[in-house]
Design a protein around this motif. Sequence first.
Motif, PDB file in Angstrom:
ATOM      1  N   ARG A 241      34.435  34.728  42.810  1.00  0.00           N
ATOM      2  CA  ARG A 241      34.652  33.316  43.142  1.00  0.00           C
ATOM      3  C   ARG A 241      36.001  32.806  42.635  1.00  0.00           C
ATOM      4  O   ARG A 241      36.698  32.078  43.350  1.00  0.00           O
ATOM      5  CB  ARG A 241      33.507  32.473  42.568  1.00  0.00           C
ATOM      6  CG  ARG A 241      32.199  32.703  43.307  1.00  0.00           C
ATOM      7  CD  ARG A 241      31.029  31.962  42.682  1.00  0.00           C
ATOM      8  NE  ARG A 241      29.813  32.138  43.481  1.00  0.00           N
ATOM      9  CZ  ARG A 241      28.613  31.719  43.119  1.00  0.00           C
ATOM     10  NH1 ARG A 241      28.445  31.084  41.961  1.00  0.00           N
ATOM     11  NH2 ARG A 241      27.566  31.920  43.901  1.00  0.00           N
ATOM     12  N   LEU A 242      36.385  33.199  41.434  1.00  0.00           N
ATOM     13  CA  LEU A 242      37.656  32.716  40.889  1.00  0.00           C
ATOM     14  C   LEU A 242      38.851  33.300  41.618  1.00  0.00           C
ATOM     15  O   LEU A 242      39.856  32.609  41.832  1.00  0.00           O
ATOM     16  CB  LEU A 242      37.740  33.033  39.392  1.00  0.00           C
ATOM     17  CG  LEU A 242      36.782  32.257  38.483  1.00  0.00           C
ATOM     18  CD1 LEU A 242      37.002  32.643  37.032  1.00  0.00           C
ATOM     19  CD2 LEU A 242      36.977  30.742  38.667  1.00  0.00           C
ATOM     20  N   VAL A 243      38.762  34.555  42.030  1.00  0.00           N
ATOM     21  CA  VAL A 243      39.869  35.185  42.770  1.00  0.00           C
ATOM     22  C   VAL A 243      40.079  34.479  44.105  1.00  0.00           C
ATOM     23  O   VAL A 243      41.207  34.126  44.465  1.00  0.00           O
ATOM     24  CB  VAL A 243      39.591  36.685  42.990  1.00  0.00           C
ATOM     25  CG1 VAL A 243      40.547  37.263  44.038  1.00  0.00           C
ATOM     26  CG2 VAL A 243      39.749  37.452  41.681  1.00  0.00           C
ATOM     27  N   PHE A 244      38.995  34.250  44.837  1.00  0.00           N
ATOM     28  CA  PHE A 244      39.142  33.588  46.141  1.00  0.00           C
ATOM     29  C   PHE A 244      39.503  32.115  45.983  1.00  0.00           C
ATOM     30  O   PHE A 244      40.240  31.563  46.817  1.00  0.00           O
ATOM     31  CB  PHE A 244      37.868  33.755  46.969  1.00  0.00           C
ATOM     32  CG  PHE A 244      37.793  35.065  47.685  1.00  0.00           C
ATOM     33  CD1 PHE A 244      38.584  35.303  48.798  1.00  0.00           C
ATOM     34  CD2 PHE A 244      36.966  36.077  47.234  1.00  0.00           C
ATOM     35  CE1 PHE A 244      38.538  36.519  49.469  1.00  0.00           C
ATOM     36  CE2 PHE A 244      36.912  37.304  47.888  1.00  0.00           C
ATOM     37  CZ  PHE A 244      37.700  37.530  49.005  1.00  0.00           C
ATOM     38  N   ALA A 245      39.018  31.477  44.941  1.00  0.00           N
ATOM     39  CA  ALA A 245      39.401  30.084  44.701  1.00  0.00           C
ATOM     40  C   ALA A 245      40.893  29.986  44.428  1.00  0.00           C
ATOM     41  O   ALA A 245      41.588  29.112  44.968  1.00  0.00           O
ATOM     42  CB  ALA A 245      38.614  29.520  43.520  1.00  0.00           C
ATOM     43  N   ALA A 246      41.416  30.901  43.596  1.00  0.00           N
ATOM     44  CA  ALA A 246      42.846  30.894  43.272  1.00  0.00           C
ATOM     45  C   ALA A 246      43.688  31.207  44.502  1.00  0.00           C
ATOM     46  O   ALA A 246      44.732  30.575  44.742  1.00  0.00           O
ATOM     47  CB  ALA A 246      43.131  31.904  42.165  1.00  0.00           C
ATOM     48  N   LEU A 247      43.247  32.189  45.302  1.00  0.00           N
ATOM     49  CA  LEU A 247      43.987  32.559  46.513  1.00  0.00           C
ATOM     50  C   LEU A 247      44.047  31.399  47.493  1.00  0.00           C
ATOM     51  O   LEU A 247      45.111  31.088  48.054  1.00  0.00           O
ATOM     52  CB  LEU A 247      43.313  33.765  47.170  1.00  0.00           C
ATOM     53  CG  LEU A 247      43.902  34.220  48.513  1.00  0.00           C
ATOM     54  CD1 LEU A 247      45.352  34.663  48.349  1.00  0.00           C
ATOM     55  CD2 LEU A 247      43.063  35.349  49.114  1.00  0.00           C
ATOM     56  N   THR A 248      42.920  30.739  47.692  1.00  0.00           N
ATOM     57  CA  THR A 248      42.872  29.637  48.656  1.00  0.00           C
ATOM     58  C   THR A 248      43.671  28.437  48.177  1.00  0.00           C
ATOM     59  O   THR A 248      44.386  27.801  48.970  1.00  0.00           O
ATOM     60  CB  THR A 248      41.411  29.241  48.918  1.00  0.00           C
ATOM     61  OG1 THR A 248      40.683  30.393  49.332  1.00  0.00           O
ATOM     62  CG2 THR A 248      41.325  28.182  50.003  1.00  0.00           C
ATOM     63  N   LEU A 249      43.566  28.136  46.899  1.00  0.00           N
ATOM     64  CA  LEU A 249      44.343  27.025  46.356  1.00  0.00           C
ATOM     65  C   LEU A 249      45.837  27.310  46.484  1.00  0.00           C
ATOM     66  O   LEU A 249      46.625  26.416  46.825  1.00  0.00           O
ATOM     67  CB  LEU A 249      43.974  26.798  44.887  1.00  0.00           C
ATOM     68  CG  LEU A 249      44.654  25.598  44.205  1.00  0.00           C
ATOM     69  CD1 LEU A 249      44.300  24.304  44.927  1.00  0.00           C
ATOM     70  CD2 LEU A 249      44.247  25.527  42.737  1.00  0.00           C
ATOM     71  N   THR A 250      46.227  28.550  46.253  1.00  0.00           N
ATOM     72  CA  THR A 250      47.633  28.942  46.403  1.00  0.00           C
ATOM     73  C   THR A 250      48.085  28.782  47.850  1.00  0.00           C
ATOM     74  O   THR A 250      49.195  28.301  48.128  1.00  0.00           O
ATOM     75  CB  THR A 250      47.840  30.399  45.956  1.00  0.00           C
ATOM     76  OG1 THR A 250      47.447  30.539  44.585  1.00  0.00           O
ATOM     77  CG2 THR A 250      49.292  30.824  46.112  1.00  0.00           C
TER      78      THR A 250
END
Length: 209
Positions: free
Chosen positions: A11-20
Amino acid sequence: MRPGSVTIVYRLVFAALTLTAVAAQFRVTLVNDSSIANFFSYFTNLSNLLATVVFTVGAIRVARGTPDSRAWSVVRAGTVVAMVFVGIVFNVLLAGLDVGALVPWVNVVVHMLMPVAVLVDWVVWPPERRLPWWAAAVCLVYPVVYSVYSLVRGAVIGFWPYPFYDPSAVGGAGGVALYLVVLVVALAVLATLVVLVGRRRRMSTTPTP
């Protein structure tokens, strides 16, 4: 790595990728001196930001061992519906259209990768509480309110985030109404399927006493 740790990292990896990705596109908006209000009037941007928040909060809840409440499960379901809808609408209705200054890799993340990631999260880690069927109706509130906002704002300032909201692009008000009916029906079907998957996956992952 423990199962809970896998959930947190995912969840944190995809959250960071999407926010970026959203931040990168927002930077393009600023560089081109485009409307910030218009940027945040796209369902794609709003839904991806919502998914980022839900993934981040979800990771924190797992880390803290906080059990899912019914309200949180409904929020998750609504996010899944919104994001899957983003993927379907873009790839079916909008893929062949001019997307303007949309950065190619951002396009892949927000319209293709993240919708799949959110759906996978729902299937692999279903809600801990059995969702009631009325949750499907709640999942429609956000997209319906967004549509009303887009129609009213478009009528006032002449900006339409998507062509199916623009009367001049779809043959007048009748064309808009037809599109909206089809979209709402599609959303209702999608929301029902999401709730169904959540209910069945929860049953299949519940340990037998």
